[in-house]
Design an enzyme around this catalytic site. Structure first.
Site, short mmCIF file in Angstrom:
data_model
loop_
_atom_site.label_atom_id
_atom_site.label_comp_id
_atom_site.label_asym_id
_atom_site.label_seq_id
_atom_site.Cartn_x
_atom_site.Cartn_y
_atom_site.Cartn_z
CG HIS A 1 -2.09 -0.95 1.03
ND1 HIS A 1 -3.32 -0.56 0.56
CD2 HIS A 1 -2.18 -2.29 1.23
CE1 HIS A 1 -4.12 -1.60 0.50
NE2 HIS A 1 -3.45 -2.67 0.90
CG ASP B 1 0.36 9.60 0.54
OD1 ASP B 1 0.29 8.42 0.92
OD2 ASP B 1 -0.31 10.53 1.02
C1 GDG Z 1 -2.01 4.14 3.12
C2 GDG Z 1 -1.01 4.82 2.17
C3 GDG Z 1 -2.75 4.77 0.37
C4 GDG Z 1 -7.98 11.05 7.82
N1 GDG Z 1 -8.23 11.79 8.91
C5 GDG Z 1 -9.50 11.49 9.29
C6 GDG Z 1 -10.01 10.54 8.40
N2 GDG Z 1 -9.05 10.29 7.50
C7 GDG Z 1 -9.19 9.31 6.39
C8 GDG Z 1 -9.24 9.93 5.02
C9 GDG Z 1 -8.77 8.76 4.15
C10 GDG Z 1 -7.80 8.02 5.06
O1 GDG Z 1 -8.07 8.45 6.40
C11 GDG Z 1 -6.35 8.33 4.74
O2 GDG Z 1 -6.02 7.66 3.55
P1 GDG Z 1 -4.68 7.97 2.75
O3 GDG Z 1 -4.72 7.24 1.48
O4 GDG Z 1 -4.60 9.45 2.58
O5 GDG Z 1 -3.48 7.59 3.67
P2 GDG Z 1 -2.85 6.40 4.62
O6 GDG Z 1 -3.63 6.24 5.86
O7 GDG Z 1 -1.45 6.82 4.81
O8 GDG Z 1 -2.94 5.02 3.77
C12 GDG Z 1 -1.76 5.66 1.14
C13 GDG Z 1 -3.63 3.98 1.33
O9 GDG Z 1 -2.84 3.26 2.28
C14 GDG Z 1 -4.49 2.95 0.57
O10 GDG Z 1 -3.71 2.03 -0.11
O11 GDG Z 1 -3.57 5.61 -0.42
O12 GDG Z 1 -0.83 6.24 0.23
O13 GDG Z 1 -0.09 5.63 2.92
O14 GDG Z 1 -9.84 7.90 3.87
O15 GDG Z 1 -10.53 10.39 4.74
N3 GDG Z 1 -11.27 10.03 8.48
C15 GDG Z 1 -12.04 10.48 9.53
N4 GDG Z 1 -11.57 11.37 10.44
C16 GDG Z 1 -10.35 11.91 10.36
O16 GDG Z 1 -9.97 12.75 11.22
N5 GDG Z 1 -13.27 10.01 9.65
#
Ligand code: GDG
Length: 478
Positions: free
Chosen positions: A163, A371
């Site tokens: 991921h 990322d």
């Molecule tokens: C890994 C990889 C890859 C964030 N703050 C809150 C909240 N969020 C949610 C967002 C989004 C998720 O968390 C974050 O997703 P990301 O993709 O930005 O990042 P990672 O957690 O680092 O995930 C990444 C992913 O895996 C999938 O393969 O895209 O690159 O690092 O959904 O909305 N949600 C809520 N409250 C918050 O304060 N409810």
């Protein structure tokens, strides 16, 4: 299915035991597949009431109201959580794969415990797997599992999806145990990454490390085993985001919030408070923007949600401190009694609040230093059809989302200029840029990702026999 996080978590509070499902597209997409295949999902039992509701093997049937498949929980003690999860996964693999070599803590005890935990998951998987089962492993926590399983189960199909970014060999090679990690991964029949460049980096690392491996642009033959390697850019559950964000109650709350904020335009950042997400650079760019364009003073607010994460790790605490100092300084410099330049939220917000912010934000700044993919970029595009997305060229998402305003997160002046461009963009230009982004996020949603992965893996045949229907290739949301 093998993953670190579990799809159902039991937590005890004053009112009793509650079962929660973690928010996020991955569980939402894979849970329906597991329900149809009636398979087994093996994961770390991290909830404080998980053990109470599971049997002596850690098994529980889920979902509880209509049991369809087995969740097998693996128990980890505090030392294991510290060394396998916080240590090896989050202080070695995470920083190295995100090109932050200097933050890596290459401690042998982390490696020893990581191996031990991989062995524990191996034993559980061997107990659960049937001869024809496909075994799908998620992410960096179990790099040793594919080869270990392959030795015991030569005929089962094994896949792993990664991921986060996969770095160039020159960076990856600082890990003293790199050979074992790569060999472990090469036990899989299929390896998935988010982008072509991570695939290329992985192939390059294998070539460097194992000169006798035969490496083509999409497969590796090593020690008689063939591993296909492909990019599968992950998406979100687009329809669900559309539905949830267009409920009347949410729209009403969003309109109220917008008018209470009393500014002409809103810029938004939503991230876990991780040093890879570029929150600090974004704040510095906003400061430069306000300095260069005083006409925006009092008229634009920047909302940054920085949800707490991995705060047991000192690098995360340090980044939090630097971010908070910067928020304080920028606000101190520009604030007026009736206007706050930076609204900083360091809590995990309820899902609806995030949707509401997506709705009211004129501009989303998704500017990670690096990322794997970044789902926030896709969520914002799904929810807000009139917005502008400023996207880092180092987010995996930029490989597909090239009609966003693409920036280099290290170049603060360029990010400040991008903000000015976004805030003064005409409605026609917004639509011209947003149209293709929405199409992409809609088309390549999480079910497309899952279908593509399963199809490449040839899963539909197995499902055909077992469930009497072809699931892969079908839209599971329907
Ligand atoms: C890994 C990889 C890859 C964030 N703050 C809150 C909240 N969020 C949610 C967002 C989004 C998720 O968390 C974050 O997703 P990301 O993709 O930005 O990042 P990672 O957690 O680092 O995930 C990444 C992913 O895996 C999938 O393969 O895209 O690159 O690092 O959904 O909305 N949600 C809520 N409250 C918050 O304060 N409810």
């Amino acid at each position: 299915m093998v993953s670190n996080r579990e799809p159902y978590i039991h937590e005890r509070n004053k009112k009793g035991i509650r079962c929660k499902t973690p928010i996020g597209g991955l569980v939402a997409a894979i849970d329906p597949v597991m329900q149809r295949t009636r398979g087994v999902w093996i994961a770390w039992g991290s909830g404080n009431a998980d053990a109470e509701v599971a049997d002596e093997k850690g098994r529980i049937q889920v979902p509880e109201d209509d049991p369809r498949y087995t969740l097998r929980r693996i128990w980890l003690d505090p030392k294991e959580i510290n060394e396998y999860y916080y240590g090896f996964s989050n202080r070695i693999i995470w920083p190295v794969c995100h090109l932050f070599q200097e933050k890596a803590r290459l401690l042998p005890e982390y490696w020893e415990t990581y191996k031990k935990v991989n062995q524990r998951f191996l034993r559980a998987t061997l107990e659960e797997a049937l001869p024809d089962d496909h075994i799908w492993i998620q992410d960096v926590h179990f790099t040793l599992l594919p080869a270990a399983l392959r030795e015991e189960l030569p005929d089962n199909d094994i896949a792993l999806f990664w991921h986060i970014p996969f770095p160039p060999w020159e960076t990856f090679s600082c890990i003293p145990w790199r050979k074992e990690i790569l060999e472990g991964m090469l036990g899989a029949d299929l390896l998935g990454f988010h982008t072509e460049s991570y695939v290329a980096n992985f192939l390059g690392a294998v070539k460097k490390e194992f000169p006798d491996a035969q490496v083509s642009s999409s497969a590796i033959r090593y020690k008689g085993q063939i591993t296909r390697v492909r990019a599968f850019p992950i998406g979100i559950d687009y329809n669900r985001y559309r539905e949830l964000s267009s409920r009347d109650s949410l729209r009403r709350r969003a309109t109220q919030l917008r008018s209470k904020m009393n500014v002409q335009q809103i810029i938004l950042g939503v991230d876990r408070l991780d040093y890879t997400k570029g929150i600090l650079n974004r704040l510095l760019a906003f400061e430069k923007f306000l300095e260069a364009h005083p006409k925006h003073l009092g008229k634009v607010s920047f909302v940054q949600v920085a949800s707490p994460t991995r705060s047991a790790i000192s690098e995360y605490r340090e980044m939090k401190q630097r971010i908070e100092e910067t928020v304080g300084r920028v606000n101190g410099k520009f604030q007026r009694p009736q206007w706050t330049p930076v609204i900083y939220i360091n809590r995990h917000l309820p899902g609806d609040d995030v949707l509401m912010l997506y709705r009211i934000a004129d501009v989303a700044m998704v500017t990670p230093i690096i990322d794997g993919m970044n789902l926030v970029a896709k969520e914002y595009v799904a929810v807000n059809e009139n917005g502008v997305l400023i996207l880092s060229e180092f987010a995996g998402a930029s490989e597909e989302m090239d009609s966003a305003i693409i920036v280099n997160p290290y170049d603060l002046d360029a990010m400040a200029r991008a903000l000015e461009e976004a805030l003064s963009m005409s409605p026609e230009e917004r639509t011209r840029r947003m149209g293709p982004l929405r199409e992409l996020v809609k088309e390549r949603d999480i079910f497309w990702w899952l279908d593509t992965f399963l199809e490449e893996w040839g899963v539909e045949l197995m499902m055909d026999q077992e469930a009497g229907q072809i699931v892969a290739g079908a839209r599971l949301s329907e």
